[in-house]
Design a protein around this motif. Structure first.
Motif, PDB file in Angstrom:
ATOM      1  N   ALA A   1       7.925   6.103  -3.019  1.00 43.10           N
ATOM      2  CA  ALA A   1       7.197   5.055  -2.304  1.00 43.10           C
ATOM      3  C   ALA A   1       6.530   4.096  -3.286  1.00 43.10           C
ATOM      4  O   ALA A   1       6.581   2.875  -3.110  1.00 43.10           O
ATOM      5  CB  ALA A   1       6.161   5.674  -1.368  1.00 43.10           C
ATOM      6  N   LEU A   2       5.898   4.642  -4.313  1.00 38.95           N
ATOM      7  CA  LEU A   2       5.215   3.803  -5.291  1.00 38.95           C
ATOM      8  C   LEU A   2       6.207   2.902  -6.019  1.00 38.95           C
ATOM      9  O   LEU A   2       5.947   1.699  -6.203  1.00 38.95           O
ATOM     10  CB  LEU A   2       4.463   4.681  -6.293  1.00 38.95           C
ATOM     11  CG  LEU A   2       3.766   3.954  -7.446  1.00 38.95           C
ATOM     12  CD1 LEU A   2       2.772   2.922  -6.927  1.00 38.95           C
ATOM     13  CD2 LEU A   2       3.082   4.957  -8.366  1.00 38.95           C
ATOM     14  N   ALA A   3       7.330   3.455  -6.431  1.00 41.58           N
ATOM     15  CA  ALA A   3       8.331   2.653  -7.139  1.00 41.58           C
ATOM     16  C   ALA A   3       8.834   1.518  -6.267  1.00 41.58           C
ATOM     17  O   ALA A   3       8.975   0.369  -6.723  1.00 41.58           O
ATOM     18  CB  ALA A   3       9.493   3.546  -7.577  1.00 41.58           C
TER      19      ALA A   3
ATOM     20  N   ILE B   1       0.844  -1.192   0.000  1.00 38.89           N
ATOM     21  CA  ILE B   1       0.000   0.000   0.000  1.00 38.89           C
ATOM     22  C   ILE B   1       0.882   1.244   0.000  1.00 38.89           C
ATOM     23  O   ILE B   1       1.691   1.446   0.913  1.00 38.89           O
ATOM     24  CB  ILE B   1      -0.928   0.025   1.236  1.00 38.89           C
ATOM     25  CG1 ILE B   1      -1.875  -1.182   1.227  1.00 38.89           C
ATOM     26  CG2 ILE B   1      -1.728   1.329   1.276  1.00 38.89           C
ATOM     27  CD1 ILE B   1      -2.735  -1.300   2.476  1.00 38.89           C
ATOM     28  N   ASP B   2       0.738   2.075  -1.039  1.00 36.64           N
ATOM     29  CA  ASP B   2       1.409   3.373  -1.085  1.00 36.64           C
ATOM     30  C   ASP B   2       0.474   4.390  -0.439  1.00 36.64           C
ATOM     31  O   ASP B   2      -0.416   4.929  -1.085  1.00 36.64           O
ATOM     32  CB  ASP B   2       1.721   3.763  -2.525  1.00 36.64           C
ATOM     33  CG  ASP B   2       2.153   5.232  -2.673  1.00 36.64           C
ATOM     34  OD1 ASP B   2       2.442   5.871  -1.646  1.00 36.64           O
ATOM     35  OD2 ASP B   2       2.187   5.726  -3.817  1.00 36.64           O
ATOM     36  N   ALA B   3       0.688   4.646   0.851  1.00 36.81           N
ATOM     37  CA  ALA B   3      -0.133   5.605   1.589  1.00 36.81           C
ATOM     38  C   ALA B   3       0.586   6.939   1.741  1.00 36.81           C
ATOM     39  O   ALA B   3       0.319   7.689   2.677  1.00 36.81           O
ATOM     40  CB  ALA B   3      -0.490   5.035   2.957  1.00 36.81           C
ATOM     41  N   VAL B   4       1.493   7.234   0.813  1.00 37.39           N
ATOM     42  CA  VAL B   4       2.276   8.467   0.866  1.00 37.39           C
ATOM     43  C   VAL B   4       1.841   9.413  -0.245  1.00 37.39           C
ATOM     44  O   VAL B   4       1.321  10.488  -0.002  1.00 37.39           O
ATOM     45  CB  VAL B   4       3.784   8.174   0.763  1.00 37.39           C
ATOM     46  CG1 VAL B   4       4.578   9.469   0.918  1.00 37.39           C
ATOM     47  CG2 VAL B   4       4.206   7.164   1.826  1.00 37.39           C
ATOM     48  N   GLY B   5       2.081   9.010  -1.502  1.00 37.09           N
ATOM     49  CA  GLY B   5       1.645   9.835  -2.618  1.00 37.09           C
ATOM     50  C   GLY B   5       2.672  10.862  -3.061  1.00 37.09           C
ATOM     51  O   GLY B   5       3.880  10.625  -3.004  1.00 37.09           O
ATOM     52  N   ALA B   6       2.190  12.029  -3.444  1.00 39.85           N
ATOM     53  CA  ALA B   6       2.971  12.998  -4.211  1.00 39.85           C
ATOM     54  C   ALA B   6       4.203  13.524  -3.503  1.00 39.85           C
ATOM     55  O   ALA B   6       5.155  13.947  -4.151  1.00 39.85           O
ATOM     56  CB  ALA B   6       2.076  14.183  -4.595  1.00 39.85           C
ATOM     57  N   GLU B   7       4.197  13.541  -2.184  1.00 37.19           N
ATOM     58  CA  GLU B   7       5.309  14.163  -1.465  1.00 37.19           C
ATOM     59  C   GLU B   7       6.142  13.137  -0.694  1.00 37.19           C
ATOM     60  O   GLU B   7       6.588  13.380   0.426  1.00 37.19           O
ATOM     61  CB  GLU B   7       4.797  15.265  -0.545  1.00 37.19           C
ATOM     62  CG  GLU B   7       4.179  16.418  -1.335  1.00 37.19           C
ATOM     63  CD  GLU B   7       3.815  17.599  -0.473  1.00 37.19           C
ATOM     64  OE1 GLU B   7       4.693  18.453  -0.254  1.00 37.19           O
ATOM     65  OE2 GLU B   7       2.659  17.663  -0.014  1.00 37.19           O
ATOM     66  N   ALA B   8       6.355  11.987  -1.314  1.00 43.06           N
ATOM     67  CA  ALA B   8       7.193  10.956  -0.703  1.00 43.06           C
ATOM     68  C   ALA B   8       8.634  11.439  -0.577  1.00 43.06           C
ATOM     69  O   ALA B   8       9.100  12.287  -1.343  1.00 43.06           O
ATOM     70  CB  ALA B   8       7.146   9.677  -1.543  1.00 43.06           C
ATOM     71  N   HIS B   9       9.335  10.893   0.397  1.00 42.81           N
ATOM     72  CA  HIS B   9      10.757  11.161   0.564  1.00 42.81           C
ATOM     73  C   HIS B   9      11.549   9.907   0.221  1.00 42.81           C
ATOM     74  O   HIS B   9      11.023   8.796   0.218  1.00 42.81           O
ATOM     75  CB  HIS B   9      11.059  11.598   2.000  1.00 42.81           C
ATOM     76  CG  HIS B   9      10.444  12.912   2.349  1.00 42.81           C
ATOM     77  ND1 HIS B   9      11.004  14.115   1.993  1.00 42.81           N
ATOM     78  CD2 HIS B   9       9.288  13.210   3.011  1.00 42.81           C
ATOM     79  CE1 HIS B   9      10.241  15.106   2.421  1.00 42.81           C
ATOM     80  NE2 HIS B   9       9.199  14.587   3.038  1.00 42.81           N
ATOM     81  N   SER B  10      12.822  10.118  -0.037  1.00 49.03           N
ATOM     82  CA  SER B  10      13.694   9.023  -0.434  1.00 49.03           C
ATOM     83  C   SER B  10      14.918   8.990   0.450  1.00 49.03           C
ATOM     84  O   SER B  10      15.363  10.026   0.955  1.00 49.03           O
ATOM     85  CB  SER B  10      14.126   9.191  -1.896  1.00 49.03           C
ATOM     86  OG  SER B  10      15.158   8.288  -2.226  1.00 49.03           O
TER      87      SER B  10
END
Length: 390
Positions: A292-294, A259-268
């Motif tokens: 997060a999605l990747a 589950i990607d519960a982060v979205g547009a402003e994910a950090h790496s």
């Protein structure tokens, strides 16, 4: 009345604006008794959501007391306590008739803006840009609720606002995210993010039969909340390689559901990628971060499911679609079909199966909103969820 208004990137102000009025027979006016700042409000705050205009009233997690109803409203009356969903739905179009309420054909009064941007229009949304209808939001003293015969859910006496407020968005959003996984008994579910929606996705995964839940973040107090309230195993993504650790935890197979519960402003954890995005944002170039999605796509087991409740506001680069295709992944996503979930989840609250107020860390008035936006955005002072009482 007082209302929290957007005036540009990282510029929220409390303004005096006109009181809302009945504009359609299906409207209701409510006096707000509690409202919240959502993680997706930070996309507005940080300027990554297009079609915002200075002075827009924000907020899409409201509840309150009905003070006036339009002539067509028979399900509500003055004095009723209601929770209001963030998505607006007519209740009778092709999509509403299939319980796909966030895809309503009739509730976005600026549908052409959405069509130009994303091909087709989703439903209208409260307080979330002109592309989504230009409706005033609920971080205010009063709110006009369109389609009030379809959306708001009445709350029984004796239940505190804080136990039901999150039926307006994040509890149903987390639940739908888990349901979209198609969880089978004993499945391992990995959740990227430990923010508010993620915390409800964790709780919901257990409700739906997960055998194991693993939560991924870098903010220690949020990881601790996932461990203590969510009974999840956790991974701190700056201290461990997430893919390597998940493979180790699942004996080389990978999680059944991600589950990607982060979205547009994910950090790496990658310094170079963060540097490039920071540079773009310094020049006020909105960017969506696919980290997060990747990672979820790369980590999910073959034939597994990736669920995406995290909001994206622009096209993405760097998403490994070759991996998704070759691994045979199922991907399910979308804004929450609120009207489908609110009443069943209210019953879970009434039955004592969950007390959603566990998520609240900060409280304030509307006047406190600008500083609390700053606190929430910075994840400072151990902030996870902000509730405002006008």
């Amino acid at each position: 009345m007082k209302a929290v208004c957007w005036h540009g990137r990282r510029d929220m102000r409390v303004d005096n604006v006109d009181d809302p009025k009945i504009e359609d027979p299906r409207d209701a006016i409510i006096r707000i008794t509690a409202t919240a700042i959502c993680g997706s409000d930070l996309h507005l705050y940080n300027g990554v959501m297009p079609t915002m205009e200075a002075g827009d009233v924000v907020g899409h997690e409201p509840m309150g007391e009905v003070v006036e109803v339009g002539s067509a409203i028979t399900n509500l009356m003055k004095g009723d306590r209601v929770v209001v969903p963030f998505t607006l739905a007519c209740g009778s179009c092709f999509f509403c008739n299939r319980d796909l309420f966030s895809l309503c054909d009739n509730s976005n009064r600026n549908a052409e803006k959405a069509r130009q941007a994303i091909g087709q229009s989703p439903s209208g949304m409260l307080g979330y840009s002109h592309m989504m209808g230009g409706y005033a939001g609920g971080q205010a003293e009063y709110l006009r609720v369109p389609y009030a015969d379809v959306g708001p859910v009445k709350v029984p006496d004796g239940i505190p606002d804080e136990q039901v407020l999150f039926l307006s968005d994040i509890f149903p959003t987390g639940y739908m995210a888990a349901e979209n996984c198609g969880i089978e008994a004993g499945d391992t579910v990995a959740v990227w993010g430990c923010g508010p929606v993620a915390q409800f996705a964790i709780q919901s995964a257990w409700m739906l039969g997960a055998g194991r839940v693993i939560a991924i973040d870098r903010v220690e107090n949020r990881l601790e909340l996932a461990r203590t309230k969510g009974k999840a195993e956790t991974i701190h993504f700056e201290n461990e390689d997430v893919q390597e650790r998940l493979m180790e935890m699942t004996k080389g197979r990978g999680p059944d559901c991600c589950i990607d519960a982060v979205g547009a402003e994910a950090h790496s954890a990658g310094v170079v990628r963060e540097f490039v995005d920071d540079a773009r944002e310094a020049m006020h170039v909105p960017s969506n971060h696919p980290y997060a999605l990747a990672e979820a796509i790369l980590c999910c087991r073959k034939g597994g499911t990736v669920s995406i409740p995290g909001v994206y506001t622009a096209p993405l680069s760097g998403v490994p679609m070759h991996a998704a295709m070759n691994k045979g992944l199922t991907m399910k996503m979308g804004q929450t079909h609120m009207q489908h979930y609110m009443k069943p989840l209210l019953e879970k609250v009434i039955a004592g199966e969950i007390d959603p107020s566990f998520i609240i860390t900060h409280r304030g008035t509307l006047d406190d909103a600008p500083s609390l936006y700053e606190t929430f955005d910075a994840r400072s002072d151990d902030c996870v969820k902000v509730v405002l009482t006008p």
